[in-house]
Design an enzyme around this catalytic site. Sequence first.
Site, PDB file in Angstrom:
ATOM      1  N   LYS A 187       0.842  -1.202   0.000  1.00 15.23           N
ATOM      2  CA  LYS A 187       0.000   0.000   0.000  1.00 15.23           C
ATOM      3  C   LYS A 187       0.876   1.250   0.000  1.00 15.23           C
ATOM      4  O   LYS A 187       1.904   1.284   0.691  1.00 15.23           O
ATOM      5  CB  LYS A 187      -0.899  -0.023   1.249  1.00 15.23           C
ATOM      6  CG  LYS A 187      -1.903   1.126   1.328  1.00 15.23           C
ATOM      7  CD  LYS A 187      -2.780   1.034   2.576  1.00 15.23           C
ATOM      8  CE  LYS A 187      -3.853   2.108   2.614  1.00 15.23           C
ATOM      9  NZ  LYS A 187      -4.709   2.021   3.818  1.00 15.23           N
ATOM     10  N   SER A 237      -9.799   2.059   2.709  1.00 19.82           N
ATOM     11  CA  SER A 237      -8.937   2.821   1.850  1.00 19.82           C
ATOM     12  C   SER A 237      -7.888   1.995   1.110  1.00 19.82           C
ATOM     13  O   SER A 237      -7.316   2.482   0.137  1.00 19.82           O
ATOM     14  CB  SER A 237      -8.201   3.867   2.688  1.00 19.82           C
ATOM     15  OG  SER A 237      -7.361   3.245   3.649  1.00 19.82           O
ATOM     16  N   SER A 256     -10.195  -0.203   6.946  1.00 17.66           N
ATOM     17  CA  SER A 256      -9.584  -0.139   5.615  1.00 17.66           C
ATOM     18  C   SER A 256      -8.888  -1.395   5.121  1.00 17.66           C
ATOM     19  O   SER A 256      -8.441  -1.425   3.973  1.00 17.66           O
ATOM     20  CB  SER A 256      -8.600   1.019   5.553  1.00 17.66           C
ATOM     21  OG  SER A 256      -9.304   2.199   5.341  1.00 17.66           O
TER      22      SER A 256
HETATM   23  N1  GLN Z   1     -13.369   4.469   6.053  1.00 20.16           N
HETATM   24  C1  GLN Z   1     -12.767   4.937   7.263  1.00 20.16           C
HETATM   25  C2  GLN Z   1     -12.385   6.396   7.109  1.00 20.16           C
HETATM   26  O1  GLN Z   1     -12.643   6.925   6.100  1.00 20.16           O
HETATM   27  C3  GLN Z   1     -11.612   4.097   7.647  1.00 20.16           C
HETATM   28  C4  GLN Z   1     -10.394   4.362   6.877  1.00 20.16           C
HETATM   29  C5  GLN Z   1      -9.247   3.519   7.308  1.00 20.16           C
HETATM   30  O2  GLN Z   1      -9.410   2.505   7.983  1.00 20.16           O
HETATM   31  N2  GLN Z   1      -8.057   3.972   6.964  1.00 20.16           N
HETATM   32  O3  GLN Z   1     -11.851   6.980   7.973  1.00 20.16           O
END
Ligand code: GLN
Length: 492
Positions: free
Chosen positions: A79, A159, A183
């Site tokens: 990532k 994400s 995410s």
């Molecule tokens: N969808 C969540 C957010 O937008 C979690 C994102 C994540 O776990 N990095 O904050």
Amino acid sequence: MTDFSALSLTDVLAGLEAKDFTAVELAEATVSAAEAAQPALNAFTVIDGARAVDMARASDARRAKGEAGVLDGAPIAIKDLFAVKGVTTTASSNILKGFEPTYESSVTQNLWDAGAVFFAKTSMDEFAMGSSNETANTGPVINPWRAEGSDENLVPGGSSGGSASALAAGISYGATGTDTGGSIRQPAAFTGLVGVKPTYGRCSRWGVVAFASSLDHPGPFAKTVKDSALLTQVMASHDPKDSTSYPGEVPNWVEAVGKSVKGLKIGVPKEYRMDGMPGEIETLWSKGAEWLRAAGAEVVDISLPMTKYALPAYYIIAPAEASSNLARYDGMRYGARVEGEDLIDTYEKTRAAGFGKEVQRRILIGTYVLSAGYYDAYYLKALKVRRKILEDFERAFAQVDAILTPTTPSAAFGIGSKAKADPIEMYLNDIFTVTANIAGVPAMSVPAGLDASGLPLGLQVITKALDEATMFTVAGAIEDAAGFKAKPKRWW
Ligand code: GLN
């Protein structure tokens, strides 16, 4: 010729050991597959064939000398939040455009030390803020899965959407992600993969671009539960460079996969039965409970009464920490800069041009909830809720060994279908996943079935802090019972 795309991590490691193919052949095939898929899936921010072949050649040499590590020769996608020395690392943000770290994140270093081969960085929601991978500065990532009879492009979740899309497309044999509110688990559920968020502190945050430090958890994506246990085991370590790194030993989690669940107590929390949740999710959840019961576990109803406050608390704590973490991007030391008339003007122009809309929204919310006059009403209140959520889990784990829930309230949705509407609709994706981040307890998603249109759905297993072993055992039992073998039909 070997169809590399169909192999799991365990398969490729066995194939390398049996000399069915070399690490160089595997790396070349992986790079070609990544390059071929990129125009359609847009999963990668960097594909580095030269580095992949170099690392693979060194791996072949180690194996020939009998010095192969546990992941030797396996290509693993990274990532774009993890610093890889000398490789552009941007967190999918314009503000970090062209940034080449001069250091290596501890998690990726652990992977290379075990012999894994770098071949690509994967796209993500900008600064890991999002649930659909639509906010990346390089454009949305596409899910290789499509609903039956449809050619609509779907999101891979976020994400860590690039990692999920790549692995689900049969490119790579594992991938790293970070999970601050879901995410890893949510994109894993949307793409038919296993996604693991270990206990907070198991995988070092050093060298990982910070979003919300008290919630950020690095972890892996994998095709099978066993692969996921092996990857977590390699990625986890005590790291003196991260003050919140857990100092204890890393157990052998691979051994936990395949153990019987006989005698384990599994809790099903009634608060996760949400209004408006599709019937299919509810059915799959009951099936999961049935599978575990049939395998010898005892399934009991439990209550996690603070669940309904988890999402609001998360969307205060995470932006608060983000607003502080992202203060460092000011155009002075690295990344993009837009010259202004004076220092303040340069800061303002740089940040206005460098951060996308969702990141700006989070910074504004975070700054607001931390400001004098609102701190007590929002931030402090959210921290109190956080404590209560932790107590919910402590109470539950005095009673049960693991908790079973759906991973997401729906299957993958269409590109653009939620992004432009109310941001709250997007935030609701995290409803089942954020609680485990708030409490820091391990949680993972296992592919468990398909919805009526043939899209994957996941079940989530949560255990108490540091008890990943039980989590992998329960996940293994679900994997066995579900017999999930579906793959996306190739269109890319
Ligand atoms: N969808 C969540 C957010 O937008 C979690 C994102 C994540 O776990 N990095 O904050």
